[in-house]
Write a protein that holds these residues in place. Structure first.
Motif, mmCIF file in Angstrom:
data_model
loop_
_atom_site.group_PDB
_atom_site.id
_atom_site.type_symbol
_atom_site.label_atom_id
_atom_site.label_comp_id
_atom_site.label_asym_id
_atom_site.label_seq_id
_atom_site.Cartn_x
_atom_site.Cartn_y
_atom_site.Cartn_z
ATOM 1 N N PRO A 41 13.826 15.287 6.810
ATOM 2 C CA PRO A 41 14.140 14.163 7.600
ATOM 3 C C PRO A 41 15.458 13.800 8.157
ATOM 4 N N THR A 42 15.740 13.100 9.165
ATOM 5 C CA THR A 42 16.928 13.293 9.704
ATOM 6 C C THR A 42 18.045 12.195 9.034
ATOM 7 N N SER A 43 17.393 11.176 8.175
ATOM 8 C CA SER A 43 18.191 10.425 7.373
ATOM 9 C C SER A 43 17.441 9.716 6.321
ATOM 10 N N TRP A 44 18.192 9.033 5.510
ATOM 11 C CA TRP A 44 17.442 8.247 4.446
ATOM 12 C C TRP A 44 16.721 6.996 4.973
ATOM 13 N N LEU A 45 17.168 6.742 6.105
ATOM 14 C CA LEU A 45 16.210 5.501 6.652
ATOM 15 C C LEU A 45 15.080 5.841 7.225
ATOM 16 N N SER A 46 14.753 7.144 7.123
ATOM 17 C CA SER A 46 13.200 7.607 7.486
ATOM 18 C C SER A 46 12.309 8.155 6.293
ATOM 19 N N THR A 47 12.959 8.001 5.241
ATOM 20 C CA THR A 47 12.510 8.553 4.052
ATOM 21 C C THR A 47 11.754 7.891 3.076
ATOM 22 N N PRO A 48 10.498 8.016 2.910
ATOM 23 C CA PRO A 48 9.941 6.936 2.014
ATOM 24 C C PRO A 48 10.507 7.200 0.517
ATOM 25 N N ALA A 49 10.848 8.265 0.033
ATOM 26 C CA ALA A 49 11.501 8.180 -1.299
ATOM 27 C C ALA A 49 12.718 7.370 -1.327
ATOM 28 N N HIS A 50 13.367 7.223 -0.445
ATOM 29 C CA HIS A 50 14.518 6.386 -0.239
ATOM 30 C C HIS A 50 14.128 4.872 -0.336
ATOM 31 N N LEU A 90 14.939 1.870 -3.063
ATOM 32 C CA LEU A 90 15.469 0.617 -2.650
ATOM 33 C C LEU A 90 14.772 -0.530 -3.307
ATOM 34 N N GLU A 91 13.226 -0.203 -3.268
ATOM 35 C CA GLU A 91 12.224 -1.406 -3.938
ATOM 36 C C GLU A 91 12.527 -1.348 -5.421
ATOM 37 N N ALA A 92 12.950 -0.139 -6.043
ATOM 38 C CA ALA A 92 13.079 -0.101 -7.460
ATOM 39 C C ALA A 92 14.195 -0.999 -7.786
ATOM 40 N N GLU A 93 15.517 -0.564 -6.912
ATOM 41 C CA GLU A 93 16.656 -1.364 -7.204
ATOM 42 C C GLU A 93 16.312 -2.801 -6.757
ATOM 43 N N GLY A 94 15.973 -3.349 -5.904
ATOM 44 C CA GLY A 94 15.404 -4.597 -5.683
ATOM 45 C C GLY A 94 14.906 -5.420 -7.032
ATOM 46 N N ASP A 95 13.849 -4.657 -7.253
ATOM 47 C CA ASP A 95 13.134 -4.947 -8.590
ATOM 48 C C ASP A 95 14.194 -5.189 -9.859
ATOM 49 N N ARG A 96 15.197 -4.391 -10.010
ATOM 50 C CA ARG A 96 15.917 -4.498 -11.184
ATOM 51 C C ARG A 96 17.134 -5.756 -10.819
ATOM 52 N N LEU A 97 17.449 -5.943 -9.624
ATOM 53 C CA LEU A 97 18.110 -7.150 -9.104
ATOM 54 C C LEU A 97 17.257 -8.308 -9.489
ATOM 55 N N LEU A 98 16.128 -8.680 -9.326
ATOM 56 C CA LEU A 98 15.141 -9.612 -9.453
ATOM 57 C C LEU A 98 15.088 -9.767 -11.064
ATOM 58 N N ASP A 99 14.985 -8.855 -11.863
ATOM 59 C CA ASP A 99 15.031 -8.939 -13.131
ATOM 60 C C ASP A 99 16.145 -9.486 -13.828
ATOM 61 N N THR A 107 18.385 -4.391 0.004
ATOM 62 C CA THR A 107 17.212 -3.419 -0.469
ATOM 63 C C THR A 107 16.196 -3.562 0.291
ATOM 64 N N LEU A 108 16.160 -4.835 1.311
ATOM 65 C CA LEU A 108 14.983 -4.993 2.355
ATOM 66 C C LEU A 108 15.125 -4.829 3.689
ATOM 67 N N PHE A 109 16.705 -5.183 4.168
ATOM 68 C CA PHE A 109 16.767 -4.906 5.471
ATOM 69 C C PHE A 109 16.527 -3.485 6.081
ATOM 70 N N PRO A 110 16.684 -2.440 5.316
ATOM 71 C CA PRO A 110 16.374 -0.875 5.810
ATOM 72 C C PRO A 110 14.878 -0.824 5.969
ATOM 73 N N ARG A 111 14.166 -1.767 5.482
ATOM 74 C CA ARG A 111 13.004 -1.279 5.559
ATOM 75 C C ARG A 111 11.842 -2.400 6.408
ATOM 76 N N LEU A 112 12.561 -3.134 6.967
ATOM 77 C CA LEU A 112 11.941 -4.251 7.867
ATOM 78 C C LEU A 112 12.373 -4.290 9.269
ATOM 79 N N PRO A 113 11.658 -4.661 10.055
ATOM 80 C CA PRO A 113 12.277 -4.812 11.400
ATOM 81 C C PRO A 113 13.350 -5.644 11.842
ATOM 82 N N LEU A 114 13.960 -5.759 12.973
ATOM 83 C CA LEU A 114 15.208 -6.435 13.191
ATOM 84 C C LEU A 114 14.676 -7.932 13.362
#
Length: 411
Positions: A4-13, A17-26, A390-397
């Motif tokens: 992948p050219t960057s983390w921004l196109s990597t499903p694993a990243h 991000l989703e796991a970090e978001g859940d940690r913040l919610l907790d 944790t959400l901005f990179p995964r959603l459109p502008l």
């Protein structure tokens, strides 16, 4: 096999991000104040129940829990409802309209009505509306009416700063911070209500601040103004570390304005002025040039003077969070791989010094050597900037986060 050219196109990243978001919610769940609204959290996540409950924190956390509900996280919907109840209850001035900035067991701790937290009332109500929470749409209608009736200055295309309790006496100070969050609120409210005229107001604000003030001050955006919108460049020179009105130019706000300009550009589509992308790039470049690692250690300094020299060197978590979000937004807008590289650099920085795996959430402030500090902020008051990062990179502008989640646009 190609990489992948960057983390921004990597499903694993995205999963990270989703796991970090859940940690913040907790971590955030303990902020629920038993008397209504959301409490300031200390470094361990303990709610500071002895402190007044702040309107801006309660609104931000209502927004965060609305996003959590839209993400399908059990328990977040009732927490968003808890926030809406506080905004329709203990914070609301039933006699004169609007909302008090802070309350305690005896009621409001002050009687002034300020634009900054009122913008967050709109944001919270818009997010809760997108999340389908009861009473949120009515709250949003009321919040927009108050903001547009009392704070919107149509002559200058900006919001004024502060009224007395009865909306009869207006303070002469004008500030850009409240206007920045008003743009954010207008974008979210336009998506929640379908009222596109709010985008026109947002464009007027962005034009004045980004397109007019930016080039006129070498992209060091003035923060403080008099009632005629003349910059007050020496404002608070003797209290440079003020948490809301610091002296000089605030690096993190250049990043936020750049990102908001890109969101607005996407929302406007073919009606967007040509300068919006170029100006966003210029603000981003200035923030890197004058803010990032300029004093011997990684991190963004908090403020600079009018020659670009650091003033307050503490590093704020929200600036690094906004840096990742703005880099992701510019990558989405341009495809330029340099933004993906900066994005990865700043997440590495966050992981190295800000993310607190021992006590939870993120350290909110570090000193110039990236050690925990409390010159400007104590504790971990809220998770608004971090969770959004944790959400901005995964959603459109466009549309905004709550509307994008409502519409099923999460990758």
């Amino acid at each position: 096999m190609s990489r992948p050219t960057s983390w921004l196109s990597t499903p694993a990243h995205a999963r990270w991000l989703e796991a970090e978001g859940d940690r913040l919610l907790d971590f955030s769940r303990s902020s629920r104040h038993p008397a209504g609204g959301f409490a300031w959290l200390d470094t361990t996540g303990r709610p500071a129940l002895e402190r007044p409950v702040e309107l801006w924190i309660s609104c931000r956390m209502t927004h965060v829990f609305s996003l959590g509900h839209l993400m399908g996280r059990p328990g977040c919907g009732p927490l968003a409802d808890h926030g809406v109840a506080a905004l329709t209850g203990r914070f609301r001035d039933a006699a004169h309209g609007g909302w008090y900035a802070a309350v305690d067991a005896d009621g409001p701790t002050g009687r002034e009505k300020s634009a900054y937290p009122h913008a967050f009332v709109v944001l919270a109500a818009a997010s809760a509306t997108c999340a389908g929470r009861p009473g949120a749409a009515e709250l949003l209608d009321e919040a927009l009416e108050v903001l547009l009736t009392h704070f919107w200055d149509d002559e200058h295309g900006m919001v004024v700063e502060e009224w007395d309790e009865t909306f009869s006496t207006l303070d002469p100070y004008r500030g850009v911070n409240a206007n920045m969050h008003t743009v954010e609120a207008f974008l979210a409210a336009a998506d929640a209500t379908g009222d596109r005229s709010l985008l026109d107001r947002a464009l007027r604000v962005v034009t004045r601040v980004v397109h007019d003030l930016g080039p006129a001050h070498d992209w060091r955006l003035p923060e403080h103004f008099d009632e005629q919108w003349t910059p007050l460049l020496d404002y608070n020179v003797d209290t440079p570390a003020h948490p809301f009105r610091p002296y000089g130019a605030t690096i993190g706000h250049w990043l936020e304005w750049a990102r908001l300009a890109l969101h607005l550009r996407a929302a406007l589509g073919s009606d967007a002025p040509d300068w919006m992308l170029d100006d966003a790039v210029a603000l981003f470049d200035a923030s890197v040039r004058e803010g990032w690692a300029v004093d011997g250690a990684d991190g963004f300094v908090y403020t600079v003077d009018w020659q670009g020299a650091p003033v307050v060197r503490e590093r704020m978590h929200w600036v690094a969070a906004e840096a990742t979000a703005t880099a992701a937004a510019l990558h989405a807008a341009t495809g330029d791989p340099s933004y993906a590289a900066w994005y990865a650099t700043w997440w590495d920085h966050l992981a190295d010094v800000f993310i607190d795996h021992e006590l939870g959430s993120w350290r909110h402030e570090l000193d110039a050597r990236n050690r925990p500090s409390g010159v400007v902020w104590n504790g971990k008051p809220d998770t608004y900037h971090a969770y959004q990062a944790t959400l901005f990179p995964r959603l459109p502008l466009a549309p905004t986060l709550p509307a994008a989640l409502r519409d099923g646009l999460l990758d």
